[in-house]
Scaffold this motif. Structure first.
Motif, PDB file in Angstrom:
ATOM      1  N   LYS A 115      -4.170   2.374  -0.557  1.00  0.00           N
ATOM      2  CA  LYS A 115      -2.803   1.999  -0.188  1.00  0.00           C
ATOM      3  C   LYS A 115      -1.879   3.151  -0.534  1.00  0.00           C
ATOM      4  O   LYS A 115      -1.996   3.732  -1.607  1.00  0.00           O
ATOM      5  CB  LYS A 115      -2.351   0.727  -0.914  1.00  0.00           C
ATOM      6  CG  LYS A 115      -2.792  -0.572  -0.270  1.00  0.00           C
ATOM      7  CD  LYS A 115      -2.161  -1.752  -0.977  1.00  0.00           C
ATOM      8  CE  LYS A 115      -2.603  -3.073  -0.359  1.00  0.00           C
ATOM      9  NZ  LYS A 115      -2.034  -3.271   0.977  1.00  0.00           N
TER      10      LYS A 115
ATOM     11  N   CYS B  36      -3.421  -5.012  -5.470  1.00  0.00           N
ATOM     12  CA  CYS B  36      -2.596  -3.968  -4.865  1.00  0.00           C
ATOM     13  C   CYS B  36      -2.593  -2.713  -5.737  1.00  0.00           C
ATOM     14  O   CYS B  36      -2.702  -1.589  -5.227  1.00  0.00           O
ATOM     15  CB  CYS B  36      -1.180  -4.487  -4.658  1.00  0.00           C
ATOM     16  SG  CYS B  36      -0.116  -3.395  -3.702  1.00  0.00           S
TER      17      CYS B  36
ATOM     18  N   GLU C  95       5.441  -5.184  -0.445  1.00  0.00           N
ATOM     19  CA  GLU C  95       4.384  -6.082  -0.915  1.00  0.00           C
ATOM     20  C   GLU C  95       4.248  -6.010  -2.433  1.00  0.00           C
ATOM     21  O   GLU C  95       4.139  -7.045  -3.117  1.00  0.00           O
ATOM     22  CB  GLU C  95       3.052  -5.710  -0.262  1.00  0.00           C
ATOM     23  CG  GLU C  95       1.880  -6.558  -0.755  1.00  0.00           C
ATOM     24  CD  GLU C  95       0.538  -6.050  -0.273  1.00  0.00           C
ATOM     25  OE1 GLU C  95      -0.479  -6.709  -0.587  1.00  0.00           O
ATOM     26  OE2 GLU C  95       0.490  -4.992   0.381  1.00  0.00           O
TER      27      GLU C  95
ATOM     28  N   THR D 134       4.027   3.314   1.601  1.00  0.00           N
ATOM     29  CA  THR D 134       4.804   3.034   2.799  1.00  0.00           C
ATOM     30  C   THR D 134       5.836   1.961   2.455  1.00  0.00           C
ATOM     31  O   THR D 134       5.668   1.216   1.469  1.00  0.00           O
ATOM     32  CB  THR D 134       3.899   2.519   3.924  1.00  0.00           C
ATOM     33  OG1 THR D 134       3.308   1.265   3.506  1.00  0.00           O
ATOM     34  CG2 THR D 134       2.780   3.506   4.223  1.00  0.00           C
TER      35      THR D 134
ATOM     36  N   ILE E  27      -3.943   1.090  -4.721  1.00  0.00           N
ATOM     37  CA  ILE E  27      -3.145   2.313  -4.870  1.00  0.00           C
ATOM     38  C   ILE E  27      -3.920   3.343  -5.685  1.00  0.00           C
ATOM     39  O   ILE E  27      -3.967   4.526  -5.334  1.00  0.00           O
ATOM     40  CB  ILE E  27      -1.795   2.002  -5.538  1.00  0.00           C
ATOM     41  CG1 ILE E  27      -0.910   1.185  -4.586  1.00  0.00           C
ATOM     42  CG2 ILE E  27      -1.092   3.285  -5.954  1.00  0.00           C
ATOM     43  CD1 ILE E  27       0.357   0.663  -5.230  1.00  0.00           C
TER      44      ILE E  27
ATOM     45  N   GLU F  72       6.256  -0.859   3.798  1.00  0.00           N
ATOM     46  CA  GLU F  72       5.600  -2.170   3.822  1.00  0.00           C
ATOM     47  C   GLU F  72       4.811  -2.406   2.532  1.00  0.00           C
ATOM     48  O   GLU F  72       4.863  -3.510   1.957  1.00  0.00           O
ATOM     49  CB  GLU F  72       4.658  -2.262   5.029  1.00  0.00           C
ATOM     50  CG  GLU F  72       5.341  -2.246   6.376  1.00  0.00           C
ATOM     51  CD  GLU F  72       5.795  -0.853   6.811  1.00  0.00           C
ATOM     52  OE1 GLU F  72       6.620  -0.759   7.737  1.00  0.00           O
ATOM     53  OE2 GLU F  72       5.325   0.156   6.202  1.00  0.00           O
ATOM     54  N   ASN F  73       4.081  -1.406   2.073  1.00  0.00           N
ATOM     55  CA  ASN F  73       3.291  -1.572   0.851  1.00  0.00           C
ATOM     56  C   ASN F  73       4.174  -1.686  -0.387  1.00  0.00           C
ATOM     57  O   ASN F  73       3.854  -2.422  -1.323  1.00  0.00           O
ATOM     58  CB  ASN F  73       2.312  -0.408   0.690  1.00  0.00           C
ATOM     59  CG  ASN F  73       1.171  -0.469   1.685  1.00  0.00           C
ATOM     60  OD1 ASN F  73       0.886  -1.524   2.262  1.00  0.00           O
ATOM     61  ND2 ASN F  73       0.525   0.660   1.904  1.00  0.00           N
TER      62      ASN F  73
END
Length: 202
Positions: free
Chosen positions: A130, A121, A139, A133, A125, A135-136
């Protein structure tokens, strides 16, 4: 059939699916580049507001002096300079907290390498694949929590302490904020300050 056009493939030919993936990857790089140029311009505006000289900004940004001079002339046209920005780590607007979370995740990733759950992740980024957001961010929080739980014995205590503060802030976001800088600038500043703090505390 029209529905089979994207999947039908003649040996030696490029499929629409392959072309679509390549173009999507290119679009991500282009978009990330545009966003980074905009962010750099906003950071230069911040440095101008801090009273930094043209020479100093040019050296730090690895830009030519004429390019910095152009930026400075543009921002001198503003009616009023922005108020000085608070650089205390303990701020509670969402972009600031996201920047702190991002920094913590990067430190964990560098400490644990590929064994860190958050590494993929973090890399996404960094490449602009990514964005921040809700959602991210959720996560990334989950992955950081897993890494802290699985490697508690080897992690500095400052990592868990930083996460607890960040998490509480994200769970109860402020109803209003007085921040005047853009979300990207605040996120970037918080990221840098948090990383430096974690390294000092390690």
């Amino acid at each position: 059939m029209a529905g089979e056009e994207g999947t039908h493939r003649i040996p030696g030919e490029l499929t629409e699916e392959q072309a679509g993936r390549m173009l999507a990857d290119m679009n991500e790089v282009i978009r990330a580049g545009e966003e980074m140029r905009k962010l750099r311009a906003e950071m230069i505006k911040l440095f101008i507001g801090l009273g930094w000289t043209q020479d100093r900004i040019a050296r730090l940004a690895a830009m030519s002096q004429p390019a910095v001079s152009k930026q400075m002339a543009k921002y001198r046209l503003d009616d009023e300079p922005p108020p000085p920005m608070a650089l205390s780590l303990d701020q509670h607007d969402i972009p600031w907290l996201e920047g702190r979370l991002w920094a913590l995740a990067e430190e964990i990733s560098e400490t644990l390498g590929d064994t860190a759950r958050c590494t993929r992740c973090v890399n996404a980024i960094a490449r602009g694949k990514k964005r921040f957001t809700p959602e991210n961010v959720d996560e990334l929080r989950r992955l950081v929590e897993e890494d802290l739980r699985l490697h508690r014995a080897t992690m500095p205590g400052s990592y868990q302490e930083a996460y607890d503060r960040i998490s509480r802030g994200l769970d109860v976001p402020p109803k209003a904020t007085t921040a005047t800088a853009s979300a990207s600038v605040r996120r970037t500043l918080a990221h840098r300050i948090q990383r430096d703090r974690l390294r000092d505390d390690a």
